[in-house]
Design a protein around this motif. Structure first.
Motif, PDB file in Angstrom:
ATOM      1  N   SER A 159     -13.447  -9.077 -30.787  1.00 32.62           N
ATOM      2  CA  SER A 159     -14.234 -10.062 -29.785  1.00 32.62           C
ATOM      3  C   SER A 159     -14.031 -11.537 -30.281  1.00 32.62           C
ATOM      4  CB  SER A 159     -15.827  -9.780 -29.354  1.00 32.62           C
ATOM      5  OG  SER A 159     -15.806  -8.592 -28.649  1.00 32.62           O
ATOM      6  N   TRP A 187     -29.452  -6.456 -28.063  1.00 32.84           N
ATOM      7  CA  TRP A 187     -29.152  -6.509 -26.765  1.00 32.84           C
ATOM      8  C   TRP A 187     -29.759  -7.123 -25.714  1.00 32.84           C
ATOM      9  CZ3 TRP A 187     -30.059  -1.742 -28.448  1.00 32.84           C
ATOM     10  CH2 TRP A 187     -31.286  -1.049 -27.684  1.00 32.84           C
ATOM     11  N   SER A 210     -19.071  -2.538 -33.818  1.00 28.66           N
ATOM     12  CA  SER A 210     -17.654  -1.875 -33.714  1.00 28.66           C
ATOM     13  C   SER A 210     -16.986  -2.568 -32.499  1.00 28.66           C
ATOM     14  CB  SER A 210     -17.514  -0.451 -33.860  1.00 28.66           C
ATOM     15  OG  SER A 210     -17.527   0.018 -35.442  1.00 28.66           O
ATOM     16  N   PRO A 211     -17.616  -2.446 -31.308  1.00 28.76           N
ATOM     17  CA  PRO A 211     -16.994  -2.915 -30.056  1.00 28.76           C
ATOM     18  C   PRO A 211     -16.625  -4.361 -29.927  1.00 28.76           C
ATOM     19  CG  PRO A 211     -19.049  -1.636 -29.656  1.00 28.76           C
ATOM     20  CD  PRO A 211     -18.922  -1.907 -30.977  1.00 28.76           C
ATOM     21  N   ASP A 212     -17.167  -5.193 -31.104  1.00 30.70           N
ATOM     22  CA  ASP A 212     -16.982  -6.385 -30.960  1.00 30.70           C
ATOM     23  C   ASP A 212     -16.198  -7.051 -32.043  1.00 30.70           C
ATOM     24  OD1 ASP A 212     -17.906  -7.284 -28.478  1.00 30.70           O
ATOM     25  OD2 ASP A 212     -20.032  -6.933 -29.325  1.00 30.70           O
ATOM     26  N   MET A 239     -13.942   0.628 -33.799  1.00 24.63           N
ATOM     27  CA  MET A 239     -13.339   0.651 -32.535  1.00 24.63           C
ATOM     28  C   MET A 239     -12.290  -0.540 -32.303  1.00 24.63           C
ATOM     29  SD  MET A 239     -16.575   1.258 -30.052  1.00 24.63           S
ATOM     30  CE  MET A 239     -17.940   2.543 -30.335  1.00 24.63           C
ATOM     31  N   SER A 240     -11.603  -0.998 -33.395  1.00 24.67           N
ATOM     32  CA  SER A 240     -10.635  -1.988 -33.357  1.00 24.67           C
ATOM     33  C   SER A 240      -9.306  -1.487 -33.593  1.00 24.67           C
ATOM     34  CB  SER A 240     -11.169  -3.100 -34.287  1.00 24.67           C
ATOM     35  OG  SER A 240     -12.461  -3.585 -33.908  1.00 24.67           O
ATOM     36  N   SER A 269     -16.087   5.862 -35.125  1.00 22.04           N
ATOM     37  CA  SER A 269     -16.823   5.938 -33.920  1.00 22.04           C
ATOM     38  C   SER A 269     -16.703   7.030 -33.313  1.00 22.04           C
ATOM     39  CB  SER A 269     -16.621   4.654 -33.038  1.00 22.04           C
ATOM     40  OG  SER A 269     -16.850   3.436 -33.869  1.00 22.04           O
TER      41      SER A 269
END
Length: 267
Positions: free
Chosen positions: A111, A42, A106-108, A131-132, A156
């Protein structure tokens, strides 16, 4: 033949920005026999300053030069360097590091703009799915058609109670790719052992240098001893799986002759 599950030791930011300590993570992880040591790429400038962990992420951010040093250390120790991409602007840099694989957190997993940009830049994409939504993953699989990719089942929740592991979800993930894995946030290593027994391609487990060791430690982190046990369990499962031979071995032939001779041939 059963494929050998690859083990990813997830260092995340447990090094706290200390490059010497990050190299120690690599040294210890390599010693216990993992396949990958994973960090996170990041950039704190993309974070909101009111994030409760903002100062930690500023401190723990890996510079461009640090990436090269950690890759060199991984090469020296005989393990693969792996990292997570968190932003569009980081793709070009990471794609030019010569990495075989890239991790998507997981957040992406949903994306889709970022996934389109990454597609084709690496031989393999390893994507956590914790997270999807279902429809996001269906579209993700469509976008990645033609790309080698692995979907990691992930819950998650930190830590994840064992009764919420829901390992059977991997059966659904196999609809989209033959390559699935498991990213674990539970306490202990029982869930990881189950996933290995189910024949996953990849296991990802957060890693520390001991519950009282150097660096940041989370309750769901595996100690070096636990990580070594994971590796040993992986090797034992592979050994027990065998090759699926149909012919009787010499020892089995001898047992057959002995038992038939003892009780008679009733066929």
């Amino acid at each position: 033949m059963t494929k050998k599950t690859k083990i990813i030791a997830e260092v995340a930011s447990n090094h706290g920005g200390d490059l010497k300590l990050a190299k120690e993570f690599i040294k210890v992880a390599a010693r216990v026999g993992v396949d990958y040591v994973k960090f996170q790429s990041w950039q704190a400038k993309n974070m909101k300053r009111d994030d409760p962990q903002y100062e930690w992420f500023v401190r723990s951010e890996l510079s461009d030069e640090a990436h090269y040093e950690l890759i060199e250390e991984c090469n020296k120790r005989g393990v693969e360097f792996l990292t997570t991409c968190f932003s569009l602007e980081r793709i070009d840099f990471l794609a030019n590091l010569g990495l075989e694989a890239i991790k998507i957190g997981s957040p992406d997993a949903g994306s889709h703009k970022m996934l389109r940009e990454i597609k084709g830049r690496f031989k393999r994409m390893i994507i956590s799915t914790g997270m999807s939504y279902e429809d996001e993953l269906i579209k993700t699989a469509q976008i990645l058609e033609g790309q080698d990719f692995t979907l990691l089942h992930c819950v998650s929740v930190y830590p994840t109670p064992l009764e919420r592991i829901n390992m059977s979800k991997m059966k659904w993930l196999r609809r989209f790719t033959p390559s699935v894995g498991y990213s674990d946030h539970s306490l202990g290593i029982e869930a990881v052992k189950l996933a290995i027994a189910w024949g996953v391609d990849y296991i990802e487990k957060h890693f520390c240098l001991g519950k009282e060791g150097s660096g940041r430690v989370a309750p769901w982190d595996a100690s070096p001893e636990e990580m070594e046990e994971i590796v040993m369990n992986r090797d034992l499962v592979l050994q027990m799986a065998g090759e699926g031979d149909l012919e009787l071995s010499e020892e089995e032939e001898e047992s057959r002759r002995r038992f038939i001779g003892r009780f008679g041939d009733n066929r």
